[in-house]
Design a protein around this motif. Structure first.
Motif, PDB file in Angstrom:
ATOM      1  N   ILE A 154       0.831  -1.208   0.000  1.00  0.00           N
ATOM      2  CA  ILE A 154       0.000   0.000   0.000  1.00  0.00           C
ATOM      3  C   ILE A 154       0.859   1.249   0.000  1.00  0.00           C
ATOM      4  O   ILE A 154       0.657   2.164  -0.792  1.00  0.00           O
TER       5      ILE A 154
ATOM      6  N   LYS B  63      -7.857   0.252  -2.370  1.00  0.00           N
ATOM      7  CA  LYS B  63      -6.392   0.335  -2.422  1.00  0.00           C
ATOM      8  C   LYS B  63      -5.734  -0.941  -1.920  1.00  0.00           C
ATOM      9  O   LYS B  63      -4.541  -1.159  -2.143  1.00  0.00           O
ATOM     10  N   VAL B  64      -6.483  -1.771  -1.225  1.00  0.00           N
ATOM     11  CA  VAL B  64      -5.939  -3.020  -0.705  1.00  0.00           C
ATOM     12  C   VAL B  64      -5.943  -4.068  -1.807  1.00  0.00           C
ATOM     13  O   VAL B  64      -6.972  -4.309  -2.447  1.00  0.00           O
TER      14      VAL B  64
END
Length: 373
Positions: free
Chosen positions: A160, A189-190
């Motif tokens: 990340i 975003k993960v």
């Protein structure tokens, strides 16, 4: 690596720096010298076909053009962007250079593809930020390219934070930084939260990683099941126990080609047959270069309606021989009714093992496969 394919192309064409550039064209999009001797580049507005964007420069991304986007859609967003063909041989060359440069400093590396690696720095006694900068400097010296590094307690957080300060960034976070640096980020975003999961989370009012961390576990389990909901809770708190895996065995090797126009198995057999042969030759070369042999040969077909077909054949003995691969793949091909136009053809080898002995390979005969036998 930062916009890796595009950055490699900018080493070749430095005059394009600062411009929106899209990588994903074919050989016909190679720049050519003009009357004044200067290279003339193709524009995205002139593209016609069904290809997809391989990557783009940050200037093109600012216009909304990203990897895996259809080229025709990209042309509407950035018609004046420069279009360049892909050159995977060059990208693989620079990939080897950057990984070798890193390995000289930090050899515990997990390879995650052509432009990304995880590095285990837990045994290093050097201060982390200077060490990260030393790795970046080594990569630039070896390749002329920039990379972005995220340093964190585990792979989840490192992945990340490597994206937070692109391009050419170094980002360090600790567990104490999770509330301020990680929780405000969008859940998507993960790595592992795809578009469909992100859409379901959004419908539940869970937009950020912080929202996930504060969510009722029972709510998540009701909508995602026990296993995935437990994983969501762990990652939202920055928990990840996966080690850096420094070695792995390849499970399959494949080659495929997507055609610029749909090809008919019978009417276009003079075009398809050499493509098929070339795929087998290149696949055999991949096996030989990587030191593998394989027992199961397979084909992959995608038709004009996007429906796909696969067929496999297991041989008595493992092979890396182009003629043997082509013969087996041809047998697979004959088990498919070829009455529709094709948009993709692929050949693969699975059931791999390490080659112990090398022997000479017979010459490859092309033969007829498509159309009437």
């Amino acid at each position: 690596m930062d916009a890796f394919y595009a950055s490699v192309e900018l080493l070749r064409y430095p005059e394009l720096r600062g411009q929106p550039v899209v990588i994903g064209g074919g050989s016909r999009h190679q720049p050519e010298p003009g009357a004044d001797g200067k290279l003339q580049f193709h524009k995205l507005r002139d593209y016609v076909g069904r290809g997809v964007v391989t990557t783009s420069t940050y200037e093109a991304r600012a216009l909304g053009v990203f990897s895996a986007m259809g080229m025709m859609k990209a042309a509407k967003l950035a018609p004046d962007a420069i279009l360049l063909p892909t050159d995977f041989e060059s990208y693989r060359h620079y990939s080897r250079l950057f990984k070798n440069a890193v390995a000289e400093i930090a050899p515990l590396i997990e390879d995650r593809g052509i432009d990304e690696i995880y590095i285990d720095l837990s045994e290093h006694t050097e201060e982390i930020r200077p060490l990260a900068q030393r790795i970046k400097d080594a990569v630039r010296a070896a390749t002329g390219l920039s990379c972005s590094i995220g340093v964190a307690p585990n792979k989840l957080l490192a992945k990340i934070c490597s994206e937070l300060d692109k391009p050419d960034g170094v980002t360090l976070i600790s567990a104490a930084d999770i509330p301020t640096r990680i929780w405000p980020l969008a859940a998507r975003k993960v790595n592992g939260i795809g578009p469909k999961a992100a859409e379901k989370l959004s419908a539940l009012g869970l937009h950020t990683i912080g929202d996930l961390a504060a969510a009722d576990p029972a709510l998540l389990q009701d909508h995602f099941g026990r296993t995935y909901s437990e994983w969501l809770m762990r990652i939202s708190h920055g928990q990840d126990e996966r080690p850096v895996v420094t070695s792995s065995e390849t499970k399959s090797i494949s080659r495929e080609s997507t055609f610029e126009r749909d090809l008919h198995a019978k009417l276009d057999r003079d075009t398809l047959t050499p493509i098929f042969t070339d795929l087998c030759v290149r696949l055999a070369g991949d096996l030989q270069r990587k030191g593998y042999v394989g027992r199961t040969i397979g084909i992959k077909l995608k038709f004009a309606d996007f429906r796909g077909v696969t067929r496999d054949l297991t041989l008595p003995d493992a092979t890396d021989d182009a003629a043997t691969i082509r013969q087996a793949a041809g047998e697979c091909l004959r088990r498919v009714t070829l009455d529709r136009r094709l948009r993709l053809l692929g050949v693969r080898v699975t059931a791999l093992s390490r080659k112990e002995l090398s022997d000479s390979s017979p010459m490859l005969a092309q033969g007829e496969l498509f159309g009437e036998e």
